[in-house]
Enzyme design. Structure first.
Site, PDB file in Angstrom:
ATOM      1  N   HIS A  47       7.811  -0.369  -2.313  1.00  0.00           N
ATOM      2  CA  HIS A  47       7.807  -1.708  -1.730  1.00  0.00           C
ATOM      3  C   HIS A  47       8.624  -2.684  -2.576  1.00  0.00           C
ATOM      4  O   HIS A  47       8.426  -3.892  -2.535  1.00  0.00           O
ATOM      5  CB  HIS A  47       6.370  -2.205  -1.569  1.00  0.00           C
ATOM      6  CG  HIS A  47       5.615  -1.439  -0.517  1.00  0.00           C
ATOM      7  ND1 HIS A  47       5.137  -0.169  -0.743  1.00  0.00           N
ATOM      8  CD2 HIS A  47       5.288  -1.739   0.757  1.00  0.00           C
ATOM      9  CE1 HIS A  47       4.535   0.277   0.352  1.00  0.00           C
ATOM     10  NE2 HIS A  47       4.622  -0.649   1.279  1.00  0.00           N
ATOM     11  N   ASP A 176      -5.194  -2.284  -4.378  1.00  0.00           N
ATOM     12  CA  ASP A 176      -4.275  -2.508  -3.258  1.00  0.00           C
ATOM     13  C   ASP A 176      -4.085  -1.167  -2.567  1.00  0.00           C
ATOM     14  O   ASP A 176      -3.501  -0.251  -3.135  1.00  0.00           O
ATOM     15  CB  ASP A 176      -2.943  -3.046  -3.815  1.00  0.00           C
ATOM     16  CG  ASP A 176      -1.861  -3.170  -2.752  1.00  0.00           C
ATOM     17  OD1 ASP A 176      -2.164  -3.018  -1.556  1.00  0.00           O
ATOM     18  OD2 ASP A 176      -0.704  -3.428  -3.133  1.00  0.00           O
ATOM     19  N   TRP A 228     -13.111   9.366   9.078  1.00  0.00           N
ATOM     20  CA  TRP A 228     -13.575   8.414  10.106  1.00  0.00           C
ATOM     21  C   TRP A 228     -13.874   7.036   9.520  1.00  0.00           C
ATOM     22  O   TRP A 228     -13.786   6.036  10.214  1.00  0.00           O
ATOM     23  CB  TRP A 228     -14.816   8.970  10.801  1.00  0.00           C
ATOM     24  CG  TRP A 228     -15.897   9.426   9.872  1.00  0.00           C
ATOM     25  CD1 TRP A 228     -16.910   8.677   9.360  1.00  0.00           C
ATOM     26  CD2 TRP A 228     -16.049  10.733   9.326  1.00  0.00           C
ATOM     27  NE1 TRP A 228     -17.695   9.429   8.526  1.00  0.00           N
ATOM     28  CE2 TRP A 228     -17.196  10.706   8.496  1.00  0.00           C
ATOM     29  CE3 TRP A 228     -15.343  11.937   9.475  1.00  0.00           C
ATOM     30  CZ2 TRP A 228     -17.645  11.829   7.794  1.00  0.00           C
ATOM     31  CZ3 TRP A 228     -15.794  13.044   8.779  1.00  0.00           C
ATOM     32  CH2 TRP A 228     -16.932  12.989   7.956  1.00  0.00           C
ATOM     33  N   LYS A 229     -14.201   6.982   8.227  1.00  0.00           N
ATOM     34  CA  LYS A 229     -14.495   5.686   7.600  1.00  0.00           C
ATOM     35  C   LYS A 229     -13.238   4.824   7.503  1.00  0.00           C
ATOM     36  O   LYS A 229     -13.255   3.632   7.784  1.00  0.00           O
ATOM     37  CB  LYS A 229     -15.111   5.908   6.218  1.00  0.00           C
ATOM     38  CG  LYS A 229     -16.453   6.617   6.245  1.00  0.00           C
ATOM     39  CD  LYS A 229     -16.983   6.880   4.846  1.00  0.00           C
ATOM     40  CE  LYS A 229     -18.289   7.674   4.888  1.00  0.00           C
ATOM     41  NZ  LYS A 229     -18.805   7.962   3.541  1.00  0.00           N
ATOM     42  N   GLY A 307      -5.160  -1.147 -11.220  1.00  0.00           N
ATOM     43  CA  GLY A 307      -4.190  -2.094 -11.762  1.00  0.00           C
ATOM     44  C   GLY A 307      -3.860  -1.865 -13.222  1.00  0.00           C
ATOM     45  O   GLY A 307      -2.885  -2.416 -13.741  1.00  0.00           O
TER      46      GLY A 307
END
Length: 341
Positions: A47, A176, A228-229, A307
């Site tokens: 990104h 994140d 599924w969660k 992080g």
């Protein structure tokens, strides 16, 4: 593929020069370049540097409006709704984070939603932005459909990244993550490096789990986190982003020719307003200390909090330069050349 090292300031200057050619003001070009280069500096190449050429492509196609600014649509106490007017997602997201912090400083909590905005690149950027200013942060975005509901063959859900951030010492704890096992940016970066994913990340054309990023990118059937969660969480994040911003849903985004005009939410909490504020840092330190007392398994030498790896990567890349696939950097340098219209 052959990689080279590009120093942070050189990368930032290069990005800024390119954006100036696409009608950005000097200030806004600098802000966007700082984020793209900063994401790369901290190891989120998917990104950062590897996403930059697509960002320029979206500028050229008109999906991103370089001179657009967010516009207030509605305000109700600690809640605000904004229209991003298809402006650069980085600029809109930075603005919304600042607004959420300002509202939180007055009310204890601030919630800012924005419709009709664009990809914010690395969502953690805004978690760090808030946490470094002593605010807790929660934020998310919806996306086009790129993940199947659990038990489905086709994709109707987005990977809808979610960010949590908490101030910690002079840095932050920042989680994140996308609702897919691996973000599409991560899979694209892995494919560029001719590598396999460390764990299965989606389904191939025969409906079987695979660790091949190429096969998953072809089918656009990424694996939901927690099965599924993750699928259920994705659905709720899309619903909340859509209704809080009065913007487009994943379904509506998927009907466009490309992913633009997404919906996002930014929540800031001012911990200084809490009765236990003086003890918060010692409380967090005790929790982290307990985490660090975990016994690593045979695949890990150290247990890290979300992080923490960023701090080490940032230091290394500042000293040595940011690793970039040479072919991609050459393509970016071509964008600095004068237009031959």
């Amino acid at each position: 593929m052959e990689s080279i090292r590009v120093h942070f300031e050189e990368m930032k200057t290069t990005f800024s020069q390119i954006l100036l050619k696409h009608n950005f003001t000097e200030i806004n070009a600098g802000k966007c370049a700082e984020v793209f280069a900063g994401n790369s500096l901290e190891g989120v190449y998917s990104h950062g540097v590897y996403r930059f050429p697509r960002f320029v492509d979206y500028l050229q196609k008109g999906y991103v409006k370089p001179d657009a600014e967010p516009e207030l649509v509605h305000s109700a106490g600690a809640l605000e709704q904004w229209n991003g007017n298809l402006g650069p997602g980085i600029l809109n997201a930075g603005f919304c984070t600042d607004r959420a912090m300002k509202i939180a400083a007055e009310n204890g909590i601030g919630c800012v939603s924005i419709a009709n905005t664009n990809h914010w690149m690395r969502g953690g950027t805004y978690g760090w932005q808030a946490a470094k200013n002593d605010f807790v942060f929660i934020g998310w975005t919806n996306t086009e459909a790129n993940m199947p509901a659990w038990g489905a063959k086709n994709s109707r859900l987005g990977n809808n990244p979610l960010v949590f951030a908490v101030p910690y010492k002079n840095e932050a704890i920042v989680l994140d993550f996308a609702m897919t096992q691996f973000s599409y940016g991560k899979m694209e970066a892995t494919e560029l490096g001719n590598s396999e994913l460390p764990f299965p990340g989606g389904f191939d054309k025969d409906g079987k789990l695979t660790s091949s990023p190429s096969e998953i990118l072809e089918t656009r059937r990424a694996l939901p986190i927690g099965y599924w969660k993750g699928a259920g969480l994705s659905l709720l994040l899309d619903i909340l982003a859509t209704i809080l911003s009065a913007g487009r849903s994943t379904k509506e985004l998927s009907e466009l020719e490309a992913e633009y005009g997404v919906s996002q939410v930014f929540i800031a909490i001012d911990t200084k307003k809490l009765s236990n504020f003086p003890a918060i840092q010692s409380t967090i330190s005790a929790i982290i200390e307990d985490l660090k007392n975990s016994v690593p398994d045979e695949t890990h030498s150290e247990i890290r909090y979300p992080g923490e790896r960023v701090l080490q990567t940032r230091k290394e890349n500042l000293e040595l330069g940011i690793p970039v696939i040479h072919k991609i950097w050459k393509e970016i340098l071509v964008l600095t050349q004068p237009n031959l219209d």
